[in-house]
Design a protein around this motif. Structure first.
Motif, PDB file in Angstrom:
ATOM      1  N   SER A  85       0.847  -1.189   0.000  1.00 39.83           N
ATOM      2  CA  SER A  85       0.000   0.000   0.000  1.00 39.83           C
ATOM      3  C   SER A  85       0.885   1.242   0.000  1.00 39.83           C
ATOM      4  CB  SER A  85      -0.900  -0.012   1.233  1.00 39.83           C
ATOM      5  OG  SER A  85      -1.681   1.153   1.267  1.00 39.83           O
ATOM      6  N   ILE A  86       0.695   2.092  -0.991  1.00 36.39           N
ATOM      7  CA  ILE A  86       1.544   3.271  -1.115  1.00 36.39           C
ATOM      8  C   ILE A  86       0.736   4.393  -1.758  1.00 36.39           C
ATOM      9  CG2 ILE A  86       2.483   2.638  -3.367  1.00 36.39           C
ATOM     10  CD1 ILE A  86       5.206   3.682  -2.341  1.00 36.39           C
ATOM     11  N   THR A  87       1.020   5.623  -1.369  1.00 38.45           N
ATOM     12  CA  THR A  87       0.283   6.761  -1.908  1.00 38.45           C
ATOM     13  C   THR A  87       1.212   7.752  -2.579  1.00 38.45           C
ATOM     14  OG1 THR A  87       0.430   7.842   0.244  1.00 38.45           O
ATOM     15  CG2 THR A  87      -1.593   6.613  -0.208  1.00 38.45           C
ATOM     16  N   ALA A  88       2.273   7.276  -3.189  1.00 37.16           N
ATOM     17  CA  ALA A  88       3.226   8.152  -3.879  1.00 37.16           C
ATOM     18  C   ALA A  88       2.631   8.628  -5.198  1.00 37.16           C
ATOM     19  CB  ALA A  88       4.523   7.401  -4.131  1.00 37.16           C
ATOM     20  N   ASP A  89       3.270   9.609  -5.790  1.00 39.21           N
ATOM     21  CA  ASP A  89       2.875  10.128  -7.091  1.00 39.21           C
ATOM     22  C   ASP A  89       2.904   8.993  -8.122  1.00 39.21           C
ATOM     23  OD1 ASP A  89       2.752  11.343  -9.602  1.00 39.21           O
ATOM     24  OD2 ASP A  89       4.078  12.992  -9.045  1.00 39.21           O
ATOM     25  N   PRO A  90       1.808   8.786  -8.871  1.00 43.21           N
ATOM     26  CA  PRO A  90       1.751   7.694  -9.856  1.00 43.21           C
ATOM     27  C   PRO A  90       2.906   7.702 -10.861  1.00 43.21           C
ATOM     28  CG  PRO A  90      -0.426   8.636  -9.571  1.00 43.21           C
ATOM     29  CD  PRO A  90       0.534   9.496  -8.789  1.00 43.21           C
ATOM     30  N   ARG A  91       3.416   8.891 -11.217  1.00 44.80           N
ATOM     31  CA  ARG A  91       4.548   8.943 -12.156  1.00 44.80           C
ATOM     32  C   ARG A  91       5.797   8.305 -11.562  1.00 44.80           C
ATOM     33  NH1 ARG A  91       4.309  15.176 -13.105  1.00 44.80           N
ATOM     34  NH2 ARG A  91       3.994  14.872 -10.918  1.00 44.80           N
ATOM     35  N   ILE A  92       6.018   8.528 -10.258  1.00 43.06           N
ATOM     36  CA  ILE A  92       7.169   7.921  -9.595  1.00 43.06           C
ATOM     37  C   ILE A  92       6.976   6.409  -9.501  1.00 43.06           C
ATOM     38  CG2 ILE A  92       8.438   7.767  -7.418  1.00 43.06           C
ATOM     39  CD1 ILE A  92       7.873  10.741  -7.022  1.00 43.06           C
ATOM     40  N   ILE A  93       5.775   5.976  -9.150  1.00 46.05           N
ATOM     41  CA  ILE A  93       5.492   4.540  -9.051  1.00 46.05           C
ATOM     42  C   ILE A  93       5.710   3.869 -10.398  1.00 46.05           C
ATOM     43  CG2 ILE A  93       3.704   2.810  -8.614  1.00 46.05           C
ATOM     44  CD1 ILE A  93       2.532   4.766  -6.547  1.00 46.05           C
ATOM     45  N   ARG A  94       5.293   4.505 -11.479  1.00 47.94           N
ATOM     46  CA  ARG A  94       5.457   3.914 -12.823  1.00 47.94           C
ATOM     47  C   ARG A  94       6.927   3.749 -13.194  1.00 47.94           C
ATOM     48  NH1 ARG A  94       0.884   6.883 -15.159  1.00 47.94           N
ATOM     49  NH2 ARG A  94      -0.792   5.374 -15.366  1.00 47.94           N
ATOM     50  N   ARG A  95       7.789   4.613 -12.659  1.00 49.02           N
ATOM     51  CA  ARG A  95       9.226   4.441 -12.935  1.00 49.02           C
ATOM     52  C   ARG A  95       9.760   3.178 -12.279  1.00 49.02           C
ATOM     53  NH1 ARG A  95      12.650   9.717 -11.833  1.00 49.02           N
ATOM     54  NH2 ARG A  95      14.292   8.365 -12.658  1.00 49.02           N
ATOM     55  N   GLU A 107      -3.517   1.793 -15.086  1.00 43.04           N
ATOM     56  CA  GLU A 107      -4.288   2.758 -14.291  1.00 43.04           C
ATOM     57  C   GLU A 107      -5.119   2.050 -13.226  1.00 43.04           C
ATOM     58  OE1 GLU A 107      -4.293   6.061 -14.170  1.00 43.04           O
ATOM     59  OE2 GLU A 107      -2.705   6.109 -15.656  1.00 43.04           O
ATOM     60  N   SER A 108      -5.705   0.890 -13.560  1.00 40.66           N
ATOM     61  CA  SER A 108      -6.541   0.179 -12.583  1.00 40.66           C
ATOM     62  C   SER A 108      -5.698  -0.335 -11.406  1.00 40.66           C
ATOM     63  CB  SER A 108      -7.297  -0.969 -13.245  1.00 40.66           C
ATOM     64  OG  SER A 108      -6.396  -1.906 -13.791  1.00 40.66           O
ATOM     65  N   MET A 109      -4.487  -0.828 -11.694  1.00 41.58           N
ATOM     66  CA  MET A 109      -3.633  -1.293 -10.592  1.00 41.58           C
ATOM     67  C   MET A 109      -3.133  -0.122  -9.750  1.00 41.58           C
ATOM     68  SD  MET A 109      -1.493  -4.479 -12.134  1.00 41.58           S
ATOM     69  CE  MET A 109      -1.296  -5.522 -10.713  1.00 41.58           C
ATOM     70  N   LEU A 110      -2.852   1.020 -10.397  1.00 43.01           N
ATOM     71  CA  LEU A 110      -2.430   2.205  -9.647  1.00 43.01           C
ATOM     72  C   LEU A 110      -3.533   2.669  -8.698  1.00 43.01           C
ATOM     73  CD1 LEU A 110      -0.509   4.415 -12.225  1.00 43.01           C
ATOM     74  CD2 LEU A 110       0.373   3.554 -10.064  1.00 43.01           C
ATOM     75  N   PRO A 135      -3.238   2.202  -3.232  1.00 39.13           N
ATOM     76  CA  PRO A 135      -3.370   2.786  -1.882  1.00 39.13           C
ATOM     77  C   PRO A 135      -4.291   1.980  -0.964  1.00 39.13           C
ATOM     78  CG  PRO A 135      -3.734   4.454  -3.565  1.00 39.13           C
ATOM     79  CD  PRO A 135      -3.678   3.135  -4.264  1.00 39.13           C
ATOM     80  N   ASN A 136      -5.092   1.070  -1.527  1.00 41.38           N
ATOM     81  CA  ASN A 136      -6.083   0.346  -0.727  1.00 41.38           C
ATOM     82  C   ASN A 136      -5.719  -1.116  -0.485  1.00 41.38           C
ATOM     83  OD1 ASN A 136      -7.793   2.658  -0.722  1.00 41.38           O
ATOM     84  ND2 ASN A 136      -8.352   2.157  -2.815  1.00 41.38           N
ATOM     85  N   LEU A 137      -4.494  -1.509  -0.785  1.00 41.84           N
ATOM     86  CA  LEU A 137      -4.107  -2.903  -0.555  1.00 41.84           C
ATOM     87  C   LEU A 137      -4.161  -3.225   0.933  1.00 41.84           C
ATOM     88  CD1 LEU A 137      -1.020  -3.443  -2.896  1.00 41.84           C
ATOM     89  CD2 LEU A 137      -3.293  -4.409  -3.146  1.00 41.84           C
ATOM     90  N   ARG A 138      -4.671  -4.418   1.254  1.00 37.98           N
ATOM     91  CA  ARG A 138      -4.727  -4.865   2.646  1.00 37.98           C
ATOM     92  C   ARG A 138      -3.321  -5.205   3.129  1.00 37.98           C
ATOM     93  NH1 ARG A 138      -7.855  -8.921   0.558  1.00 37.98           N
ATOM     94  NH2 ARG A 138      -6.542 -10.422   1.628  1.00 37.98           N
ATOM     95  N   ARG A 139      -3.173  -5.258   4.426  1.00 33.59           N
ATOM     96  CA  ARG A 139      -1.908  -5.700   5.025  1.00 33.59           C
ATOM     97  C   ARG A 139      -1.646  -7.130   4.561  1.00 33.59           C
ATOM     98  NH1 ARG A 139       1.250  -4.019   9.085  1.00 33.59           N
ATOM     99  NH2 ARG A 139       2.372  -5.573  10.293  1.00 33.59           N
TER     100      ARG A 139
END
Length: 188
Positions: A132-142, A148-151, A155-159
């Motif tokens: 679970s991460i809430t970083a900028d999608p552009r950084i995550i894509r790098r 888009e659906s996985m992005l 942020p809502n992935l369970r533990r």
């Protein structure tokens, strides 16, 4: 340096033996959180990284005839060490050349670094796991080529859930259930 003297590093008193970290079949955990100084933590980790890589290089080149099947270095809260240019240099060498010497490198953090050296290290690391991460999608894509659906799900992935990407074996990010730790922890 008093903190490092207490740990017996750099041949002060009884030296910290890097070779003990590479004994086959052993897992060693070194917790540097007890070092109150961030600089002492960085110096200590740099010393260990350099020592492990040098030892693996000597064994691999045949100058030491010792049993060796590889070693894995796992740095938790890696951002603390990515601040130091000296530690970054060691990590970059291990990321570039480590696989050929059977030195695995795992970095764990809740942040995604954005500097050039950090990205060079990440580009040489073939396996990436995102929780679970809430970083900028552009950084995550790098870091990982997510749709888009996985992005939007990230942020809502369970533990215990993560998305795994391995450049060598599978170029498709795969949602994965990561089982909870079953090892014993003090206080459990």
């Amino acid at each position: 340096l008093v903190e490092l003297q207490r740990l017996g590093v750099f041949d002060i008193g009884t030296p910290f033996n890097i070779y003990d970290l590479m004994r086959p079949g052993h897992i060693h955990v070194i917790d540097v959180a007890g070092l109150r100084s961030g600089l002492a933590q960085q110096i200590f980790v740099q010393h260990i990284l350099h020592g492990i890589f040098s030892r693996a290089n000597q064994i691999f080149l045949g100058s030491l005839n010792l049993p060796y099947s590889g070693v894995v270095i796992f740095l938790d809260e890696a951002w603390r060490f990515l601040r130091s240019p000296q530690v970054l240099d060691e990590l970059e060498i291990i990321a570039r050349m480590g696989r050929s010497l059977k030195v695995g490198l795992w970095l764990a953090d809740q942040n995604i670094p954005t500097g050039d050296k950090e990205w060079n290290i990440l580009s040489n690391m073939h396996t990436r796991i995102l929780g679970s991460i809430t970083a900028d999608p552009r950084i995550i894509r790098r870091v990982m080529p997510l749709s888009e659906s996985m992005l939007s799900v990230l942020p809502n992935l369970r533990r215990g859930m993560g998305i795994v990407f391995n450049q060598e074996y599978s170029r498709i990010p795969t949602p994965t259930l990561i089982p909870p730790c079953t090892c014993y922890h003090i206080g459990d």
